[in-house]
Write an enzyme that holds these catalytic residues in place. Sequence first.
Site, PDB file in Angstrom:
ATOM      1  N   LYS A  83       7.641  74.028  78.969  1.00  0.00           N
ATOM      2  CA  LYS A  83       7.836  72.824  79.775  1.00  0.00           C
ATOM      3  C   LYS A  83       6.530  72.493  80.492  1.00  0.00           C
ATOM      4  O   LYS A  83       5.958  73.332  81.191  1.00  0.00           O
ATOM      5  CB  LYS A  83       8.904  73.102  80.838  1.00  0.00           C
ATOM      6  CG  LYS A  83      10.148  72.279  80.694  1.00  0.00           C
ATOM      7  CD  LYS A  83      11.084  72.672  81.822  1.00  0.00           C
ATOM      8  CE  LYS A  83      12.248  71.757  81.903  1.00  0.00           C
ATOM      9  NZ  LYS A  83      13.135  72.132  82.995  1.00  0.00           N
TER      10      LYS A  83
HETATM   11  C1  E4P Z   1      15.461  69.804  83.774  1.00  0.00           C
HETATM   12  O1  E4P Z   1      15.087  70.424  82.815  1.00  0.00           O
HETATM   13  C2  E4P Z   1      15.536  70.313  85.155  1.00  0.00           C
HETATM   14  O2  E4P Z   1      15.636  71.727  85.089  1.00  0.00           O
HETATM   15  C3  E4P Z   1      16.746  69.883  85.914  1.00  0.00           C
HETATM   16  O3  E4P Z   1      17.621  69.116  85.118  1.00  0.00           O
HETATM   17  C4  E4P Z   1      16.470  69.354  87.271  1.00  0.00           C
HETATM   18  O4  E4P Z   1      17.680  69.020  87.881  1.00  0.00           O
HETATM   19  P1  E4P Z   1      17.821  68.749  89.449  1.00  0.00           P
HETATM   20  O5  E4P Z   1      17.287  67.388  89.760  1.00  0.00           O
HETATM   21  O6  E4P Z   1      19.311  68.856  89.709  1.00  0.00           O
HETATM   22  O7  E4P Z   1      17.033  69.840  90.137  1.00  0.00           O
END
Ligand code: E4P
Length: 214
Positions: A83
């Site tokens: 990522k």
């Molecule tokens: C995406 O890959 C992130 O890990 C995640 O969906 C972030 O979500 P949040 O806004 O609830 O922290």
Amino acid sequence: MKFFLDTANLEEIRKGVAMGMVDGVTTNPSLVAKESRPFTTILEDICALVGGPVSAEVVSTETEGMLDEARELAKIGEQIVVKIPMTVPGLTAVRRLSEENIKTNVTLVFSTAQALLAAKAGASFVSPFVGRLDDTGQIGMDLIGDIMNVYTNYDFASEVIVASVRNPLHVVEAALLGADIATIPFKVIGQLAKHPLTDIGLDKFLADWQKRTQ
Ligand code: E4P
């Protein structure tokens, strides 16, 4: 539509796998920090439980640092998807990693323009954050529709992961828009399964069953 579980918690992943709801897993630094275990061990354990892609995020903000981290993470296993944050150094890292056949997931995407750039850089996956957009008063799901249109117009290969999912409606709307994947917190899987009429109907069936005479 594929379901990824948005968690670094092994117990949640085990339960999700048992239900047949886990096509992959996404983690992020905040989710990993909650687990109080070494990052590499967490990722090895997740890869052993899940057959599909497992996203692991870099924490460097410069291209070379991202590349070093990405190459180390990729050694953990073929399932690892690195990522990378949606920044200019991030896009450069994505381009280089795609040339090295290391899969990437461009994260923290909040606009169609960012999604377009991520696809052009060669991202394997792109993660628009719908819940965080909703939090600002903008309808996050509109962004998913726009990105799907752009990717279809130009046949981009990047898969769209609907991220920052907060409720069942997010998942259903993402499915109606044809999004490739939703990455879902474990709690929301339970909410998706639930309907009050199912509970009422089951109670009634069981009560009637008790009343039978033969
Ligand atoms: C995406 O890959 C992130 O890990 C995640 O969906 C972030 O979500 P949040 O806004 O609830 O922290």
